[in-house]
Design an enzyme around this catalytic site. Sequence first.
Site, PDB file in Angstrom:
ATOM      1  N   ARG A  46       0.741  -1.080   0.064  1.00  0.00           N
ATOM      2  CA  ARG A  46       0.007   0.159  -0.106  1.00  0.00           C
ATOM      3  C   ARG A  46       0.833   1.109   0.116  1.00  0.00           C
ATOM      4  NH1 ARG A  46      -1.597   1.594   4.634  1.00  0.00           N
ATOM      5  NH2 ARG A  46      -2.474  -0.456   5.302  1.00  0.00           N
ATOM      6  N   TYR A  98     -15.570  16.746 -15.680  1.00  0.00           N
ATOM      7  CA  TYR A  98     -15.885  15.414 -15.847  1.00  0.00           C
ATOM      8  C   TYR A  98     -17.279  15.245 -14.934  1.00  0.00           C
ATOM      9  CZ  TYR A  98     -16.177  10.533 -14.974  1.00  0.00           C
ATOM     10  OH  TYR A  98     -16.282   9.011 -14.750  1.00  0.00           O
ATOM     11  N   ASP A 170      -6.667  18.743 -14.333  1.00  0.00           N
ATOM     12  CA  ASP A 170      -7.117  17.600 -14.736  1.00  0.00           C
ATOM     13  C   ASP A 170      -6.611  17.362 -16.226  1.00  0.00           C
ATOM     14  OD1 ASP A 170      -8.210  15.001 -15.775  1.00  0.00           O
ATOM     15  OD2 ASP A 170     -10.051  15.328 -14.529  1.00  0.00           O
ATOM     16  N   LYS A 195      -7.787   6.389 -19.355  1.00  0.00           N
ATOM     17  CA  LYS A 195      -8.071   6.966 -20.788  1.00  0.00           C
ATOM     18  C   LYS A 195      -6.950   6.743 -21.585  1.00  0.00           C
ATOM     19  CE  LYS A 195     -11.723   7.811 -18.536  1.00  0.00           C
ATOM     20  NZ  LYS A 195     -12.129   9.036 -17.851  1.00  0.00           N
TER      21      LYS A 195
HETATM   22  C1  LIG Z   1     -12.779   9.331 -16.491  1.00  0.00           C
HETATM   23  C2  LIG Z   1     -12.176  10.827 -15.965  1.00  0.00           C
HETATM   24  C3  LIG Z   1     -12.120  10.834 -14.909  1.00  0.00           C
HETATM   25  C4  LIG Z   1     -12.056   9.895 -13.626  1.00  0.00           C
HETATM   26  O1  LIG Z   1     -11.484   8.785 -13.908  1.00  0.00           O
HETATM   27  P1  LIG Z   1     -11.765   7.218 -13.516  1.00  0.00           P
HETATM   28  O2  LIG Z   1     -10.357   6.328 -14.006  1.00  0.00           O
HETATM   29  O3  LIG Z   1     -12.876   6.861 -14.340  1.00  0.00           O
HETATM   30  O4  LIG Z   1     -12.168   7.241 -12.210  1.00  0.00           O
HETATM   31  C5  LIG Z   1     -11.717  12.074 -14.180  1.00  0.00           C
HETATM   32  N1  LIG Z   1     -11.463  13.339 -15.413  1.00  0.00           N
HETATM   33  C6  LIG Z   1     -11.682  13.057 -16.598  1.00  0.00           C
HETATM   34  C7  LIG Z   1     -11.591  14.126 -17.274  1.00  0.00           C
HETATM   35  C8  LIG Z   1     -12.037  11.806 -16.916  1.00  0.00           C
HETATM   36  O5  LIG Z   1     -12.619  11.660 -18.134  1.00  0.00           O
END
Ligand SMILES: *Cc1c(COP(=O)(O)O)cnc(C)c1O
Length: 379
Positions: A46, A98, A170, A195
């Site tokens: 962890r 998001y 982000d 992604k």
């Molecule tokens: C998908 C996404 C998230 C969240 O990520 P997860 O891996 O699904 O928890 C956060 N920000 C953006 C821009 C996203 O497209």
Amino acid sequence: MRFETIAIHAGDRPDAATGAISVPIYQTSTFKFEDVGKTKGWDYSRAANPTRKVLEDTIAQLEGGKAGFAFATGMAAETTVMHLLKTGDHVISQDDIYGGTYRLFQDVMPAFGLEFTFLRMDDRKRIEEAIKPNTRMLWLETPSNPLLNIVDIEMVVDIARKHKLLTVVDNTFATPYFFRPIEYGVDLVVHSTTKYLNGHADVVGGAVVTTTDESSQKMQYLLNALGTNAAPFDCWLVLRGIQTLPVRMKQHEENAFAVANYLKGHPRVKRVLYPGLESHKGHEIARRQMKGFAGIVSFEPEGGIEGVNTFLRKLKVFALAGSLGDVTSLAEHPATMSHDSMSPDYRRKVGLSDELIRLSVGLENVDDLIEDIEQALIV
Ligand SMILES: *Cc1c(COP(=O)(O)O)cnc(C)c1O
């Protein structure tokens, strides 16, 4: 080292212990101590794990930051970042973000005494007027999901410095291949590695990159305290994905440009959003601060909700699915899928119509993608 080389070589590669070229999956929960109070640098997975460490070092270097941290999901990364704050603190968040981030900010964190203001981040005066004595953080997403709005990063960082606010970007949509927020003075970068960084629709993961020793220590402490860390095998998958990130991003962009240009000229399309198009309102800023425009194209077909449903049902190559950034092309309906956490009123306020479709343009032959869109647009 340059970006492409970092993507393949960063961190402990080849593995110092064995010489393995592929990063070994250290599938272990715990590590034997050499003596009482003496480890070989690892004690419990962890807190830290050698496979995860290679991924963390790689993402940190790609973003040009101090240290990287790998999380179970993008939301786990965001949740951990929120724990840098305390009861009574105020966050100014971009309004078009998001849907899961919005849910965390709007529904979950306020119960712990955090306060949020959601704003369009395109106006210096509006942002400065929203700053209060307890404001601690500015949260940004550029290009935004799914409207692909572009935030002028120099303007926002300038405001943040003046008011001593932490900036978080982000960077899931652009990836460090196209946009490196830390070069503009941003404090923390967040990713859903689910992604583009992974890119193959076979893992959910998240990451944070820090810029100071102090924030690195805090993130490590929080990751371990909250237990939001990524698992070794998931880290290995993301590492494998990142090795081809540069070539994938180039091709995603090329295919997305072709799709955006095709949609732009189509009589059954009302509106196309792609930052690479000169008609996009953030195009000039995007060109200035990004090296490319990535692979997401949003659009509204003619024919209202019926037109949307017909289009989504007729697709054959694009899959109707949430997520994005995969080699596989995906089509998604934000109002009922990724952004259903936003109320209809809120969606209307931020300009997210029920008729918007988000395409994640994949790496198939672009002629097949365009033919798929073409046949799906015929009523
Ligand atoms: C998908 C996404 C998230 C969240 O990520 P997860 O891996 O699904 O928890 C956060 N920000 C953006 C821009 C996203 O497209």
